[in-house]
Design a protein around this motif. Structure first.
Motif, short mmCIF file in Angstrom:
data_model
loop_
_atom_site.label_atom_id
_atom_site.label_comp_id
_atom_site.label_asym_id
_atom_site.label_seq_id
_atom_site.Cartn_x
_atom_site.Cartn_y
_atom_site.Cartn_z
N TYR A 89 0.85 -1.19 0.00
CA TYR A 89 0.00 0.00 0.00
C TYR A 89 0.88 1.24 0.00
O TYR A 89 1.53 1.55 1.00
N ASP A 90 0.89 1.96 -1.12
CA ASP A 90 1.69 3.18 -1.20
C ASP A 90 0.89 4.43 -0.87
O ASP A 90 1.45 5.54 -0.78
N GLY A 91 -0.43 4.28 -0.71
CA GLY A 91 -1.27 5.40 -0.33
C GLY A 91 -1.86 6.17 -1.48
O GLY A 91 -2.65 7.11 -1.26
N LYS A 92 -1.57 5.81 -2.72
CA LYS A 92 -2.01 6.60 -3.86
C LYS A 92 -3.49 6.42 -4.19
O LYS A 92 -4.12 7.34 -4.71
N ASP A 93 -4.04 5.25 -3.92
CA ASP A 93 -5.44 4.99 -4.28
C ASP A 93 -6.10 4.20 -3.16
O ASP A 93 -6.30 2.98 -3.27
N GLY A 124 3.57 -1.80 5.28
CA GLY A 124 3.58 -0.47 4.68
C GLY A 124 2.22 0.18 4.78
O GLY A 124 1.23 -0.33 4.22
N GLU A 125 2.12 1.32 5.46
CA GLU A 125 0.84 1.95 5.72
C GLU A 125 0.63 3.25 4.95
O GLU A 125 -0.21 4.07 5.29
N GLY A 126 1.41 3.43 3.89
CA GLY A 126 1.24 4.62 3.06
C GLY A 126 2.45 5.54 3.13
O GLY A 126 2.97 5.80 4.20
N LYS A 127 2.84 6.07 1.97
CA LYS A 127 4.04 6.90 1.91
C LYS A 127 3.76 8.38 2.18
O LYS A 127 4.68 9.18 2.28
N THR A 128 2.48 8.73 2.26
CA THR A 128 2.11 10.12 2.56
C THR A 128 1.15 10.15 3.73
O THR A 128 0.44 9.17 4.01
N VAL A 129 1.10 11.29 4.40
CA VAL A 129 0.16 11.46 5.51
C VAL A 129 -1.27 11.29 5.01
O VAL A 129 -2.12 10.66 5.66
N ALA A 134 -6.22 8.35 5.08
CA ALA A 134 -7.40 7.89 4.34
C ALA A 134 -7.66 6.42 4.61
O ALA A 134 -8.81 6.01 4.82
N MET A 135 -6.59 5.61 4.64
CA MET A 135 -6.79 4.19 4.90
C MET A 135 -7.17 3.95 6.35
O MET A 135 -8.01 3.08 6.66
N ARG A 136 -6.59 4.69 7.26
CA ARG A 136 -6.98 4.56 8.67
C ARG A 136 -8.47 4.84 8.84
O ARG A 136 -9.16 4.16 9.59
N ASP A 251 1.26 9.34 14.93
CA ASP A 251 1.54 10.24 13.82
C ASP A 251 3.04 10.20 13.50
O ASP A 251 3.79 11.11 13.84
N ALA A 252 3.44 9.12 12.87
CA ALA A 252 4.84 8.91 12.52
C ALA A 252 4.96 8.68 11.03
O ALA A 252 4.16 7.97 10.42
#
Length: 292
Positions: A89-93, A124-129, A134-136, A251-252
């Motif tokens: 999960y890179d966080g893009k979608d 991996g929980e996403g490369k951007t905040v 959004a996934m959280r 928040d890391a």
């Protein structure tokens, strides 16, 4: 004079719960996937503990999948969601990734052991905040909690080296691999517990990341015996996940890896963490030096 353990003292010792990822049930050089699973469950039963299995949905639909998952449910172990496709999960979608989680849930929810715990593949929980949050939100809105890892390991790399050796030499001595595996897990356990003591002010009940692979099929019982002999408590996975330290969000960034490292970064102690937390690059030289 020998030290006498008291109940109060024992309660302060770190605990360890077993969590097993992926459930790739393909055969290895020594046994079929179902036989390996039987060995894993036998080790857990021998020590009287209940684990959590985080199952990639694609591994639950094969010939052996339903039999194995019923056995886990019947044994009182938890079954968590590890996505269907086991993609990073890179966080893009987030919405597209969420649909893959739902696809896995559809496969897993008929089993009595299913729990709404989600573990990110590759942690991996996403490369951007924005992607992380959004996934959280999607997980929370749909009743999921994060199936956090506290003790990250490279057991998969040790197992891959053992598999490669056995393919080249089916009569290879297993003992050196057993010792290297035990040493590796112990090193990781004491490292993450040490960070946890600094961040949380105590030793928690840890969730240990392992995989459904040959090295654990062979030596999980030895691993549990090692923890017990060295004063750690063997605990069930469900109460370990219920601890406040694992129920919080941190928040890391980078987001993911061990929740202990997330907590260290969030508390202003980034020097206690490393990224990636574990990787084959850290272990290759050790195994090369041992000739393994």
């Amino acid at each position: 004079m020998a030290l006498v353990s008291t109940p109060a003292l024992a309660a302060t010792a770190p605990g360890v719960a077993i969590t097993i990822d992926d459930f790739d049930l393909s055969a290895d050089p020594l046994m079929r996937g179902e036989a390996r699973d039987g060995r894993l469950r036998e080790s857990l039963d021998r020590f009287g503990i209940k684990a959590a299995g985080f199952v990639a949905g694609r591994n639950a639909v094969g010939e052996a999948g339903p039999t194995v998952l019923r056995a886990w449910s019947d044994g009182g172990h938890a079954i968590g969601n590890h996505s269907y496709s086991h993609n990073y999960y890179d966080g893009k979608d987030p919405l597209a990734y969420w649909q893959d989680i739902v696809k896995a849930e559809d496969v897993l929810k008929p089993y009595a052991g299913f729990r709404k715990l989600f573990r990110f593949p590759f942690l991996g929980e996403g490369k951007t905040v924005e992607g992380r949050d959004a996934m959280r939100q999607l997980l929370s809105d749909n009743g999921y909690r994060n199936g956090h890892v506290t003790i990250d390991t490279s057991d998969w790399f040790y197992s891959s080296r053992l598999v490669a050796r056995l393919k080249a030499d089916p009569k290879a001595d297993l003992a050196p691999y057993r010792q290297a595996y035990l040493d590796h897990i112990w090193e990781k356990a004491t490292f993450y517990d040490g960070v946890g003591q600094q961040v949380f002010g105590r030793s928690i009940d840890h969730t240990l990341l392992l995989h459904h692979n040959l090295i654990n099929g062979l030596f999980l019982g030895d691993l549990l015996a090692m923890f017990k002999a060295r004063g750690w408590r063997l605990v069930d996975a469900a109460p370990a996940f219920a601890q406040p330290e694992l129920a919080r969000t941190y928040d890391a960034m980078p987001s993911g890896q061990s929740v202990v490292l997330q907590a260290a970064i969030a508390s202003g102690r980034p020097e206690l963490a490393r990224y990636p937390g574990e990787d084959s690059a850290y272990e290759k030289a050790k195994l090369d030096a041992l000739g393994l």
